[in-house]
Design a protein around this motif. Structure first.
Motif, PDB file in Angstrom:
ATOM      1  N   PRO A  26       0.842  -1.195   0.000  1.00 22.52           N
ATOM      2  CA  PRO A  26       0.000   0.000   0.000  1.00 22.52           C
ATOM      3  C   PRO A  26       0.881   1.251   0.000  1.00 22.52           C
ATOM      4  O   PRO A  26       1.967   1.249   0.576  1.00 22.52           O
ATOM      5  N   GLY A  27       0.449   2.287  -0.660  1.00 24.20           N
ATOM      6  CA  GLY A  27       1.223   3.524  -0.712  1.00 24.20           C
ATOM      7  C   GLY A  27       2.160   3.599  -1.900  1.00 24.20           C
ATOM      8  O   GLY A  27       2.862   4.585  -2.065  1.00 24.20           O
ATOM      9  N   ALA A  28       2.161   2.565  -2.734  1.00 27.36           N
ATOM     10  CA  ALA A  28       3.061   2.562  -3.891  1.00 27.36           C
ATOM     11  C   ALA A  28       2.632   3.572  -4.945  1.00 27.36           C
ATOM     12  O   ALA A  28       3.340   3.782  -5.911  1.00 27.36           O
ATOM     13  N   GLU A  29       1.482   4.191  -4.733  1.00 32.32           N
ATOM     14  CA  GLU A  29       1.015   5.136  -5.737  1.00 32.32           C
ATOM     15  C   GLU A  29       1.489   6.565  -5.480  1.00 32.32           C
ATOM     16  O   GLU A  29       1.231   7.447  -6.281  1.00 32.32           O
ATOM     17  N   ASP A  30       2.198   6.827  -4.369  1.00 33.88           N
ATOM     18  CA  ASP A  30       2.692   8.187  -4.149  1.00 33.88           C
ATOM     19  C   ASP A  30       3.821   8.482  -5.138  1.00 33.88           C
ATOM     20  O   ASP A  30       4.478   7.589  -5.654  1.00 33.88           O
ATOM     21  N   GLU A  31       4.028   9.757  -5.394  1.00 35.61           N
ATOM     22  CA  GLU A  31       4.966  10.194  -6.437  1.00 35.61           C
ATOM     23  C   GLU A  31       6.397   9.717  -6.177  1.00 35.61           C
ATOM     24  O   GLU A  31       7.074   9.251  -7.088  1.00 35.61           O
ATOM     25  N   GLU A  32       6.861   9.828  -4.948  1.00 37.53           N
ATOM     26  CA  GLU A  32       8.232   9.399  -4.637  1.00 37.53           C
ATOM     27  C   GLU A  32       8.425   7.911  -4.902  1.00 37.53           C
ATOM     28  O   GLU A  32       9.449   7.500  -5.445  1.00 37.53           O
ATOM     29  N   THR A  33       7.460   7.108  -4.517  1.00 37.24           N
ATOM     30  CA  THR A  33       7.568   5.663  -4.731  1.00 37.24           C
ATOM     31  C   THR A  33       7.485   5.332  -6.210  1.00 37.24           C
ATOM     32  O   THR A  33       8.220   4.468  -6.698  1.00 37.24           O
ATOM     33  N   ARG A  34       6.619   6.020  -6.946  1.00 34.88           N
ATOM     34  CA  ARG A  34       6.538   5.790  -8.403  1.00 34.88           C
ATOM     35  C   ARG A  34       7.881   6.104  -9.063  1.00 34.88           C
ATOM     36  O   ARG A  34       8.334   5.376  -9.946  1.00 34.88           O
ATOM     37  N   LEU A  35       8.513   7.205  -8.631  1.00 35.14           N
ATOM     38  CA  LEU A  35       9.825   7.555  -9.197  1.00 35.14           C
ATOM     39  C   LEU A  35      10.882   6.517  -8.822  1.00 35.14           C
ATOM     40  O   LEU A  35      11.750   6.187  -9.628  1.00 35.14           O
ATOM     41  N   ALA A  36      10.804   6.002  -7.599  1.00 37.22           N
ATOM     42  CA  ALA A  36      11.736   4.950  -7.187  1.00 37.22           C
ATOM     43  C   ALA A  36      11.534   3.693  -8.022  1.00 37.22           C
ATOM     44  O   ALA A  36      12.506   3.064  -8.449  1.00 37.22           O
ATOM     45  N   LEU A  37      10.277   3.339  -8.266  1.00 36.66           N
ATOM     46  CA  LEU A  37       9.986   2.163  -9.100  1.00 36.66           C
ATOM     47  C   LEU A  37      10.500   2.361 -10.524  1.00 36.66           C
ATOM     48  O   LEU A  37      11.046   1.433 -11.128  1.00 36.66           O
ATOM     49  N   LEU A  38      10.359   3.569 -11.046  1.00 36.97           N
ATOM     50  CA  LEU A  38      10.875   3.863 -12.381  1.00 36.97           C
ATOM     51  C   LEU A  38      12.399   3.736 -12.403  1.00 36.97           C
ATOM     52  O   LEU A  38      12.966   3.141 -13.325  1.00 36.97           O
ATOM     53  N   SER A  39      13.059   4.259 -11.366  1.00 38.58           N
ATOM     54  CA  SER A  39      14.518   4.123 -11.283  1.00 38.58           C
ATOM     55  C   SER A  39      14.936   2.663 -11.160  1.00 38.58           C
ATOM     56  O   SER A  39      15.920   2.238 -11.783  1.00 38.58           O
ATOM     57  N   LEU A  40      14.195   1.898 -10.362  1.00 42.57           N
ATOM     58  CA  LEU A  40      14.506   0.464 -10.236  1.00 42.57           C
ATOM     59  C   LEU A  40      14.397  -0.231 -11.587  1.00 42.57           C
ATOM     60  O   LEU A  40      15.271  -1.019 -11.964  1.00 42.57           O
ATOM     61  N   THR A  41      13.340   0.073 -12.319  1.00 42.70           N
ATOM     62  CA  THR A  41      13.137  -0.550 -13.629  1.00 42.70           C
ATOM     63  C   THR A  41      14.263  -0.175 -14.589  1.00 42.70           C
ATOM     64  O   THR A  41      14.826  -1.043 -15.270  1.00 42.70           O
ATOM     65  N   LYS A  42      14.613   1.106 -14.628  1.00 38.60           N
ATOM     66  CA  LYS A  42      15.670   1.552 -15.544  1.00 38.60           C
ATOM     67  C   LYS A  42      17.033   0.980 -15.139  1.00 38.60           C
ATOM     68  O   LYS A  42      17.837   0.612 -15.995  1.00 38.60           O
ATOM     69  N   MET A  43      17.280   0.909 -13.828  1.00 34.09           N
ATOM     70  CA  MET A  43      18.533   0.324 -13.359  1.00 34.09           C
ATOM     71  C   MET A  43      18.591  -1.156 -13.740  1.00 34.09           C
ATOM     72  O   MET A  43      19.614  -1.645 -14.222  1.00 34.09           O
ATOM     73  N   GLN A  44      17.486  -1.867 -13.537  1.00 31.62           N
ATOM     74  CA  GLN A  44      17.461  -3.291 -13.882  1.00 31.62           C
ATOM     75  C   GLN A  44      17.680  -3.496 -15.382  1.00 31.62           C
ATOM     76  O   GLN A  44      18.377  -4.430 -15.779  1.00 31.62           O
ATOM     77  N   ASP A  45      17.081  -2.652 -16.211  1.00 31.38           N
ATOM     78  CA  ASP A  45      17.284  -2.761 -17.660  1.00 31.38           C
ATOM     79  C   ASP A  45      18.760  -2.591 -18.014  1.00 31.38           C
ATOM     80  O   ASP A  45      19.321  -3.380 -18.776  1.00 31.38           O
ATOM     81  N   ALA A  46      19.376  -1.555 -17.438  1.00 30.93           N
ATOM     82  CA  ALA A  46      20.789  -1.293 -17.731  1.00 30.93           C
ATOM     83  C   ALA A  46      21.671  -2.433 -17.232  1.00 30.93           C
ATOM     84  O   ALA A  46      22.594  -2.871 -17.933  1.00 30.93           O
ATOM     85  N   LEU A  47      21.380  -2.939 -16.030  1.00 28.71           N
ATOM     86  CA  LEU A  47      22.195  -4.021 -15.484  1.00 28.71           C
ATOM     87  C   LEU A  47      21.937  -5.338 -16.209  1.00 28.71           C
ATOM     88  O   LEU A  47      22.834  -6.185 -16.296  1.00 28.71           O
ATOM     89  N   GLY A  48      20.741  -5.520 -16.741  1.00 30.63           N
ATOM     90  CA  GLY A  48      20.467  -6.693 -17.583  1.00 30.63           C
ATOM     91  C   GLY A  48      21.294  -6.635 -18.866  1.00 30.63           C
ATOM     92  O   GLY A  48      21.868  -7.642 -19.300  1.00 30.63           O
ATOM     93  N   ASP A  49      21.368  -5.435 -19.465  1.00 26.35           N
ATOM     94  CA  ASP A  49      22.211  -5.254 -20.651  1.00 26.35           C
ATOM     95  C   ASP A  49      23.681  -5.483 -20.312  1.00 26.35           C
ATOM     96  O   ASP A  49      24.434  -6.063 -21.095  1.00 26.35           O
TER      97      ASP A  49
END
Length: 109
Positions: A26-49
């Motif tokens: 719960p609370g994953a919809e706040d702006e800070e958490t959404r930005l953290a999730l976006l950073s996690l996704t982008k970091m994972q993509d880069a580290l997967g590459d």
């Protein structure tokens, strides 16, 4: 991210677990958490590459004595090494953002 290949892979896997946990909390919809999730996704993509490029480099090095000409080996190694560096550079700002976000979240407790 001055780490070994194994450590970087472990960071990627840990990031995946954190991302999945954050997505269901719960609370994953706040702006800070959404930005953290976006950073996690982008970091994972880069580290997967990064992981893919490391595996490609190992494959090229294994083939050098058997099938690749020395010129092709050097060209592929240069390309792969450049790709590895680029992947780490792509991941680094997201890693820093996540560390700052995590520190801030920890301070809220």
């Amino acid at each position: 991210l001055h780490r070994s290949e194994a450590e970087i892979h472990a960071i990627r896997i840990m990031g995946k677990k954190i991302r999945y946990a954050l997505e269901i909390l719960p609370g994953a919809e706040d702006e800070e958490t959404r930005l953290a999730l976006l950073s996690l996704t982008k970091m994972q993509d880069a580290l997967g590459d990064f992981n893919d490029a490391c595996k490609a480099l190992k494959l090229v090095n294994a083939l050098v004595n058997e099938e690749l000409s020395p010129e092709l080996h050097v060209a592929v190694r240069k390309w792969t090494n450049k790709r590895i560096i680029t992947c780490i550079q792509r991941a680094q700002p997201h890693f820093k953002h996540l560390m700052a976000w995590g520190t801030k979240q920890h301070g809220k407790r």
